[in-house]
Design an enzyme around this catalytic site. Structure first.
Site, mmCIF file in Angstrom:
data_model
loop_
_atom_site.group_PDB
_atom_site.id
_atom_site.type_symbol
_atom_site.label_atom_id
_atom_site.label_comp_id
_atom_site.label_asym_id
_atom_site.label_seq_id
_atom_site.Cartn_x
_atom_site.Cartn_y
_atom_site.Cartn_z
ATOM 1 N N HIS A 220 -3.205 45.491 15.552
ATOM 2 C CA HIS A 220 -2.189 45.057 14.566
ATOM 3 C C HIS A 220 -0.835 45.934 14.588
ATOM 4 C CE1 HIS A 220 -5.713 43.309 13.118
ATOM 5 N NE2 HIS A 220 -6.283 44.091 12.260
ATOM 6 N N LYS A 306 -7.271 54.777 6.014
ATOM 7 C CA LYS A 306 -8.199 54.297 4.876
ATOM 8 C C LYS A 306 -8.220 55.288 3.869
ATOM 9 C CE LYS A 306 -10.783 50.901 7.254
ATOM 10 N NZ LYS A 306 -10.713 49.639 7.025
HETATM 11 C C1 BG6 Z 1 -9.079 44.517 9.978
HETATM 12 C C2 BG6 Z 1 -9.696 45.677 10.330
HETATM 13 O O1 BG6 Z 1 -8.452 44.096 11.396
HETATM 14 O O2 BG6 Z 1 -7.708 44.557 9.194
HETATM 15 C C3 BG6 Z 1 -10.069 46.408 8.830
HETATM 16 O O3 BG6 Z 1 -10.861 45.818 11.278
HETATM 17 C C4 BG6 Z 1 -8.697 46.510 8.051
HETATM 18 O O4 BG6 Z 1 -10.493 47.618 8.782
HETATM 19 C C5 BG6 Z 1 -7.987 45.024 8.021
HETATM 20 O O5 BG6 Z 1 -9.377 46.679 6.727
HETATM 21 C C6 BG6 Z 1 -6.919 45.186 7.335
HETATM 22 O O6 BG6 Z 1 -6.243 43.988 7.297
HETATM 23 P P1 BG6 Z 1 -5.358 43.358 6.078
HETATM 24 O O7 BG6 Z 1 -4.857 42.049 6.261
HETATM 25 O O8 BG6 Z 1 -6.085 43.728 4.492
HETATM 26 O O9 BG6 Z 1 -4.015 44.547 6.043
#
Ligand code: BG6
Ligand code: NDP
Length: 460
Positions: A220, A306
């Site tokens: 991401h 986290k």
């Molecule tokens: C996921 C991760 O790809 O993205 C998670 O595995 C994380 O650990 C999540 O919580 C976060 O996604 P978003 O859309 O809530 O920012």
């Protein structure tokens, strides 16, 4: 929609299927779609139909849903699945299982004659993380290339399916006023934050092997960085966008441990399913460099974690300060101009500028000009997985990274992951804080000022 479609979800008994994939099918139940859950669990058809009804809210989908029990690693057990799939329907194989099963599932599909190379409309969807490092990602991509044509492959990075992330392209490339100041001459630093308030919840089995770098940075965060800093693509077609992102990522130096900070939240070791002496990072921050004509010398700071103070996912571009501002014989402290692209929550874009405080004195105050993204939308913003599913159904590829970007992203994070494997315990940080103290020092000493969190920063 490709017409009559069977959606086979491997791992449909799992967390992702129940929380994200099945609910995202709401609205796609046009009578042409059939859901087939597949996995090792012994689930009766009726029980699975109940799950589909509860999660998707669609009685029509539930009525035709089916469950096929198989062992991912034993190709002979795929026979029933093959029988279920009619030749005249499109098939989407969605691998919603842990990454170590991907290769076996692909082998199982091939051995039972279900791959996509023989002219049928078979597509394959892979969840992240794709591989554990650059080598395994290359092997997986090679295996995929043997079994499916590239346009049949969907590698998920659900950030690319967020409207607010896609809007980065619209913002940059449909507003030419920003292009002259989108480079090393004008930009002082860039920050990317992907902070979560939640801890690891029920996902210790996955997370304690993976950690923040593999979970968030490799995919991401680097995808967001690529969209923010890449060159304009020739067109907005997926192939051109992928090429531009890959080219940018080639210019990003692999991350060394000296440029990074590793943290673990207080109480992580007591989470159910976590090893007592786990050294897994739940927080990572790093200073990155992009070596190209546009960005050389501009520090890029990224952080993700986290159990932080609050959920906040955003990019902050900080432009160079005004060189000189003297009022009434006194030098004024310049107010940095910031562009905040907030992906979630409070989706929007804020340009933070210095303005004159109304009144008799010439005094500068920070002030924000904000686009509230939700006000542009005619309906509530869809969940990213709704966009993912509807794009796969429609055969689009905009929201999916290409294999090369994924391999390059692993090359960027691999040295950091390797160094951290042999290091001691990460710095502990309090739940509800913004992470380890060392991350503050990383920005200050790296020429970035300090971390900026919109909402806390005046004018944002
Ligand atoms: C996921 C991760 O790809 O993205 C998670 O595995 C994380 O650990 C999540 O919580 C976060 O996604 P978003 O859309 O809530 O920012
Ligand atoms: P789960 O751990 O819930 O696993 C999904 C299913 O896979 C399980 O129900 C089980 O089904 C099967 N499975 C679990 N462990 C194993 C194993 N060791 N060997 C073989 N099969 C196993 O995972 P999630 O649903 O959380 O995630 C699925 C995929 O999606 C992963 O690749 C994950 O990285 C990715 N992902 C998940 C997110 C989330 O929020 N959950 C977010 C982003 C990506 P059965 O026993 O029936 O075979």
């Amino acid at each position: 929609m490709p017409g009559r479609t069977d959606l086979v979800i491997f791992g449909a008994s799992g967390d992702l299927a129940r929380r994200k994939i099945l609910p995202a099918l709401r609205g796609l139940d046009d009578g042409e779609l059939r859901v087939i859950g597949a996995g090792r669990s012994d689930i009766q058809e009726e029980a699975f139909r109940k799950v589909v009804a509860e999660t998707s809210g669609s009685e029509a989908l539930a009525a035709t849903a089916d469950w096929v029990q198989l062992d991912y690693a034993v190709p002979e057990t795929y026979g029933r699945l093959k029988e279920e799939l009619a030749d005249d329907r499109s098939v989407i194989f969605y691998l919603a299982t842990p990454p170590q099963t991907f290769s076996s599932i692909l082998q199982g599909l091939t051995a039972s004659g279900l791959s996509g190379k023989d002219g049928r409309d078979h597509r394959v969807v892979m969840e992240k993380p794709l591989g554990q490092d650059a080598d395994s990602a290359r092997r997986l991509n090679a295996q995929l290339a043997e079994l499916f044509n590239e346009d049949q492959v969907y590698r998920i990075d659900h950030y690319l399916a967020k409207d607010t992330v896609q809007n980065v392209l619209a913002f940059r490339f449909s507003n030419s006023i920003f292009e002259p100041v989108w480079n090393r001459s004008a930009v002082q630093s860039i920050q990317i934050t992907a902070a979560e308030e939640i801890g690891i919840e029920q996902r210790a089995g996955y997370y304690d092997r993976i950690g923040a770098v593999r979970d968030m940075v490799q995919n991401h965060v680097l995808q967001v960085l690529a969209l923010v800093s890449m060159e304009p693509p020739a067109t907005f077609d997926p192939v051109d966008i992928r090429r531009a992102k890959h080219e940018l990522l080639r210019s990003v130096d692999p991350i060394r441990a000296e440029q990074a900070v590793r943290g673990q939240y207080e109480g992580y070791l007591q989470e159910h399913g976590v090893d007592d002496d786990s050294r897994r990072e739940t927080y990572a921050a790093a200073r990155l460099s992009i070596h190209n004509w546009r960005w050389d010398g501009v520090p890029i700071f990224i952080r993700t974690g986290k159990a932080l103070r609050r959920q906040l996912t955003e990019v902050v571009i900080r432009w160079r300060d005004a060189p000189h501002l003297k009022v009434g014989g006194h030098l004024q402290r310049p107010i940095p101009t910031l562009l905040v692209m907030r992906f979630q929550p409070n989706e929007g874009i804020t340009l933070r500028i210095g303005a004159k405080r109304p009144g008799p004195r010439f005094e500068m105050v920070p002030a924000g000009m904000t686009l509230e993204y939700k006000r542009l939308a005619r309906a509530p913003l869809p969940d990213a997985y709704e966009n993912v599913l509807s794009e796969i159904m429609a055969g689009g590829h905009t929201a999916f990274p290409g294999g090369k970007e994924i391999e390059r992203s692993w090359e960027i994070v691999d040295p950091l992951i390797q160094s951290w494997e042999s290091e001691g315990h990460p710095e502990t940080y309090s739940k509800g804080s913004w992470g380890p103290q060392a991350a503050e020092d990383l920005v200050t000493s790296g020429g970035g000022g300090r971390w900026i969190s919109s909402g806390d920063e005046p004018g944002t």
